[in-house]
Write a protein that holds these residues in place. Structure first.
Motif, PDB file in Angstrom:
ATOM      1  N   LEU A 106      -1.359  12.820  -0.425  1.00 18.46           N
ATOM      2  CA  LEU A 106      -2.172  11.830  -1.120  1.00 18.46           C
ATOM      3  C   LEU A 106      -3.497  12.439  -1.557  1.00 18.46           C
ATOM      4  O   LEU A 106      -3.991  12.149  -2.656  1.00 18.46           O
ATOM      5  CB  LEU A 106      -2.399  10.610  -0.232  1.00 18.46           C
ATOM      6  CG  LEU A 106      -3.136   9.432  -0.881  1.00 18.46           C
ATOM      7  CD1 LEU A 106      -2.467   9.009  -2.188  1.00 18.46           C
ATOM      8  CD2 LEU A 106      -3.213   8.258   0.085  1.00 18.46           C
ATOM      9  N   ARG A 107      -4.086  13.286  -0.734  1.00 16.41           N
ATOM     10  CA  ARG A 107      -5.310  13.982  -1.139  1.00 16.41           C
ATOM     11  C   ARG A 107      -5.036  14.846  -2.367  1.00 16.41           C
ATOM     12  O   ARG A 107      -5.863  14.930  -3.275  1.00 16.41           O
ATOM     13  CB  ARG A 107      -5.842  14.850   0.003  1.00 16.41           C
ATOM     14  CG  ARG A 107      -6.456  14.053   1.150  1.00 16.41           C
ATOM     15  CD  ARG A 107      -7.403  14.919   1.982  1.00 16.41           C
ATOM     16  NE  ARG A 107      -6.756  16.127   2.475  1.00 16.41           N
ATOM     17  CZ  ARG A 107      -6.059  16.203   3.595  1.00 16.41           C
ATOM     18  NH1 ARG A 107      -5.920  15.128   4.369  1.00 16.41           N
ATOM     19  NH2 ARG A 107      -5.510  17.335   3.992  1.00 16.41           N
ATOM     20  N   ALA A 108      -3.880  15.482  -2.406  1.00 14.61           N
ATOM     21  CA  ALA A 108      -3.516  16.316  -3.554  1.00 14.61           C
ATOM     22  C   ALA A 108      -3.357  15.464  -4.813  1.00 14.61           C
ATOM     23  O   ALA A 108      -3.752  15.880  -5.916  1.00 14.61           O
ATOM     24  CB  ALA A 108      -2.232  17.081  -3.263  1.00 14.61           C
TER      25      ALA A 108
ATOM     26  N   GLY B 272       0.799  -1.217   0.000  1.00 16.67           N
ATOM     27  CA  GLY B 272       0.000   0.000   0.000  1.00 16.67           C
ATOM     28  C   GLY B 272       0.833   1.269   0.000  1.00 16.67           C
ATOM     29  O   GLY B 272       2.059   1.235   0.177  1.00 16.67           O
ATOM     30  N   TYR B 273       0.154   2.380  -0.188  1.00 14.54           N
ATOM     31  CA  TYR B 273       0.837   3.679  -0.196  1.00 14.54           C
ATOM     32  C   TYR B 273       1.339   4.026   1.188  1.00 14.54           C
ATOM     33  O   TYR B 273       2.508   4.389   1.376  1.00 14.54           O
ATOM     34  CB  TYR B 273      -0.119   4.761  -0.703  1.00 14.54           C
ATOM     35  CG  TYR B 273       0.475   6.149  -0.648  1.00 14.54           C
ATOM     36  CD1 TYR B 273       1.312   6.601  -1.659  1.00 14.54           C
ATOM     37  CD2 TYR B 273       0.202   7.012   0.423  1.00 14.54           C
ATOM     38  CE1 TYR B 273       1.869   7.870  -1.613  1.00 14.54           C
ATOM     39  CE2 TYR B 273       0.753   8.282   0.474  1.00 14.54           C
ATOM     40  CZ  TYR B 273       1.582   8.696  -0.541  1.00 14.54           C
ATOM     41  OH  TYR B 273       2.142   9.955  -0.483  1.00 14.54           O
ATOM     42  N   HIS B 274       0.472   3.902   2.194  1.00  9.01           N
ATOM     43  CA  HIS B 274       0.857   4.290   3.547  1.00  9.01           C
ATOM     44  C   HIS B 274       1.947   3.384   4.104  1.00  9.01           C
ATOM     45  O   HIS B 274       2.765   3.822   4.928  1.00  9.01           O
ATOM     46  CB  HIS B 274      -0.371   4.276   4.466  1.00  9.01           C
ATOM     47  CG  HIS B 274      -1.409   5.289   4.093  1.00  9.01           C
ATOM     48  ND1 HIS B 274      -1.142   6.645   4.027  1.00  9.01           N
ATOM     49  CD2 HIS B 274      -2.718   5.147   3.743  1.00  9.01           C
ATOM     50  CE1 HIS B 274      -2.243   7.287   3.663  1.00  9.01           C
ATOM     51  NE2 HIS B 274      -3.211   6.405   3.481  1.00  9.01           N
ATOM     52  N   GLY B 275       1.986   2.133   3.663  1.00 10.89           N
ATOM     53  CA  GLY B 275       2.990   1.204   4.159  1.00 10.89           C
ATOM     54  C   GLY B 275       4.334   1.310   3.457  1.00 10.89           C
ATOM     55  O   GLY B 275       5.301   0.651   3.862  1.00 10.89           O
ATOM     56  N   THR B 276       4.390   2.116   2.416  1.00 13.14           N
ATOM     57  CA  THR B 276       5.634   2.289   1.662  1.00 13.14           C
ATOM     58  C   THR B 276       6.403   3.500   2.187  1.00 13.14           C
ATOM     59  O   THR B 276       5.817   4.559   2.411  1.00 13.14           O
ATOM     60  CB  THR B 276       5.333   2.489   0.163  1.00 13.14           C
ATOM     61  OG1 THR B 276       4.709   1.318  -0.352  1.00 13.14           O
ATOM     62  CG2 THR B 276       6.607   2.755  -0.630  1.00 13.14           C
TER      63      THR B 276
ATOM     64  N   GLY C 254       9.042  13.618  -3.352  1.00 12.23           N
ATOM     65  CA  GLY C 254       8.604  12.765  -2.247  1.00 12.23           C
ATOM     66  C   GLY C 254       7.786  11.580  -2.706  1.00 12.23           C
ATOM     67  O   GLY C 254       7.658  11.296  -3.909  1.00 12.23           O
ATOM     68  N   LYS C 255       7.195  10.873  -1.743  1.00 10.91           N
ATOM     69  CA  LYS C 255       6.466   9.633  -2.037  1.00 10.91           C
ATOM     70  C   LYS C 255       5.260   9.876  -2.934  1.00 10.91           C
ATOM     71  O   LYS C 255       4.966   9.066  -3.822  1.00 10.91           O
ATOM     72  CB  LYS C 255       6.044   8.970  -0.724  1.00 10.91           C
ATOM     73  CG  LYS C 255       5.437   7.594  -0.925  1.00 10.91           C
ATOM     74  CD  LYS C 255       5.268   6.837   0.379  1.00 10.91           C
ATOM     75  CE  LYS C 255       4.287   7.488   1.321  1.00 10.91           C
ATOM     76  NZ  LYS C 255       3.936   6.606   2.471  1.00 10.91           N
TER      77      LYS C 255
ATOM     78  N   THR D 291      -4.513   0.972 -14.645  1.00  8.83           N
ATOM     79  CA  THR D 291      -4.354   1.698 -13.383  1.00  8.83           C
ATOM     80  C   THR D 291      -5.233   1.179 -12.257  1.00  8.83           C
ATOM     81  O   THR D 291      -5.036   1.557 -11.101  1.00  8.83           O
ATOM     82  CB  THR D 291      -4.669   3.196 -13.575  1.00  8.83           C
ATOM     83  OG1 THR D 291      -6.070   3.345 -13.903  1.00  8.83           O
ATOM     84  CG2 THR D 291      -3.819   3.799 -14.691  1.00  8.83           C
ATOM     85  N   GLY D 292      -6.212   0.329 -12.584  1.00  5.86           N
ATOM     86  CA  GLY D 292      -7.174  -0.115 -11.590  1.00  5.86           C
ATOM     87  C   GLY D 292      -6.568  -0.751 -10.349  1.00  5.86           C
ATOM     88  O   GLY D 292      -6.952  -0.403  -9.225  1.00  5.86           O
ATOM     89  N   PRO D 293      -5.618  -1.694 -10.501  1.00  4.40           N
ATOM     90  CA  PRO D 293      -5.040  -2.303  -9.298  1.00  4.40           C
ATOM     91  C   PRO D 293      -4.379  -1.289  -8.370  1.00  4.40           C
ATOM     92  O   PRO D 293      -4.559  -1.336  -7.146  1.00  4.40           O
ATOM     93  CB  PRO D 293      -4.020  -3.292  -9.879  1.00  4.40           C
ATOM     94  CG  PRO D 293      -4.579  -3.651 -11.216  1.00  4.40           C
ATOM     95  CD  PRO D 293      -5.177  -2.380 -11.735  1.00  4.40           C
ATOM     96  N   LEU D 294      -3.635  -0.344  -8.941  1.00  4.29           N
ATOM     97  CA  LEU D 294      -2.970   0.676  -8.122  1.00  4.29           C
ATOM     98  C   LEU D 294      -3.998   1.575  -7.445  1.00  4.29           C
ATOM     99  O   LEU D 294      -3.928   1.810  -6.227  1.00  4.29           O
ATOM    100  CB  LEU D 294      -2.032   1.517  -8.983  1.00  4.29           C
ATOM    101  CG  LEU D 294      -1.325   2.672  -8.254  1.00  4.29           C
ATOM    102  CD1 LEU D 294      -0.309   2.134  -7.254  1.00  4.29           C
ATOM    103  CD2 LEU D 294      -0.654   3.618  -9.255  1.00  4.29           C
ATOM    104  N   LEU D 295      -4.955   2.088  -8.218  1.00  3.81           N
ATOM    105  CA  LEU D 295      -5.957   2.975  -7.631  1.00  3.81           C
ATOM    106  C   LEU D 295      -6.854   2.234  -6.656  1.00  3.81           C
ATOM    107  O   LEU D 295      -7.330   2.823  -5.679  1.00  3.81           O
ATOM    108  CB  LEU D 295      -6.793   3.627  -8.733  1.00  3.81           C
ATOM    109  CG  LEU D 295      -6.065   4.665  -9.596  1.00  3.81           C
ATOM    110  CD1 LEU D 295      -7.006   5.241 -10.639  1.00  3.81           C
ATOM    111  CD2 LEU D 295      -5.466   5.772  -8.737  1.00  3.81           C
TER     112      LEU D 295
END
Length: 214
Positions: free
Chosen positions: A134-136, A35-39, A61-62, A116-120
């Protein structure tokens, strides 16, 4: 004959391209796996076998790494070619009437969902929470989608006309129907096939914009 300086510049450019590709591949895998937060940038650097500073220098940045991964998946490569100039969008713009244009656009949207579906799906499942970056990112891809949707509607308006439909209302409909949130619900969460999604989207677009000239 290439000068020594030209040769050195060419080697540096190729090395930078390879480094970018390594980071993008490692980041895609990390985002999908944890996930994004875990990276973290540190973990990503280890996976790509580069220094954290190289990632900051190359991307930022990330969230910037995530955007670069998303853009590469969206386009299918890392080449600087606008989506509007790619064969799939040229196919959309060369249909003979508005409904055929919308059905071709549904096929285009299906392709983007596959890419892009799996990533999104991972990003949407996690949610942005308090992460402003991430909101941005999510706000940015929404704006970019609406820009692309507007281009399609303007093309239909100029070539076929919009009938009695307001341009912004038509954009609202396409922007909503092609949203990644809807695709994620139907394909990932409900288990629809890609064919089912494309058929539904094509029918929804044509029906939603039924005031357009046939």
């Amino acid at each position: 004959m290439m000068s020594t300086r030209g040769y050195d510049n060419s080697r540096r450019a190729e090395a930078a391209r390879l480094t970018r590709a390594k980071v993008l591949a490692a980041a895609r895998d990390r985002f999908l796996q944890v996930g994004y937060h875990g990276t973290t940038i540190a973990a990503l650097a280890r996976a790509a076998r580069v220094s954290p500073q190289t990632i900051y220098n190359t991307f930022g940045g990330k969230a910037e790494v995530l955007k670069a991964v998303y853009d590469t998946l969206l386009a299918g490569d890392d080449e600087p070619i606008a989506m509007n100039d790619r064969p799939e969008m040229i196919h959309v713009r060369t249909r003979d009437n508005a409904p055929e244009t919308l059905r071709a656009y549904a096929a285009f949207a299906r392709m983007l969902v596959a890419r892009t579906g799996p990533l999104l799906g991972v990003v949407l499942a996690e949610g942005a929470g308090s992460d402003a970056e991430l909101r941005a990112f999510l706000a940015t891809i929404d704006r970019e989608r609406r820009f692309g949707n507007t281009g399609v509607v303007r093309h239909i308006q100029q070539r076929f006309g919009l009938g009695g439909m307001d341009l912004e209302r038509a954009v609202d409909l396409i922007w909503t129907l092609t949203s990644p949130e809807i695709a994620d619900r139907l394909v990932r969460r409900c288990g629809w096939s890609a064919d089912d999604y494309q058929r539904w989207l094509a029918d929804a677009l044509v029906d939603g914009l039924r005031e357009l000239p046939r």
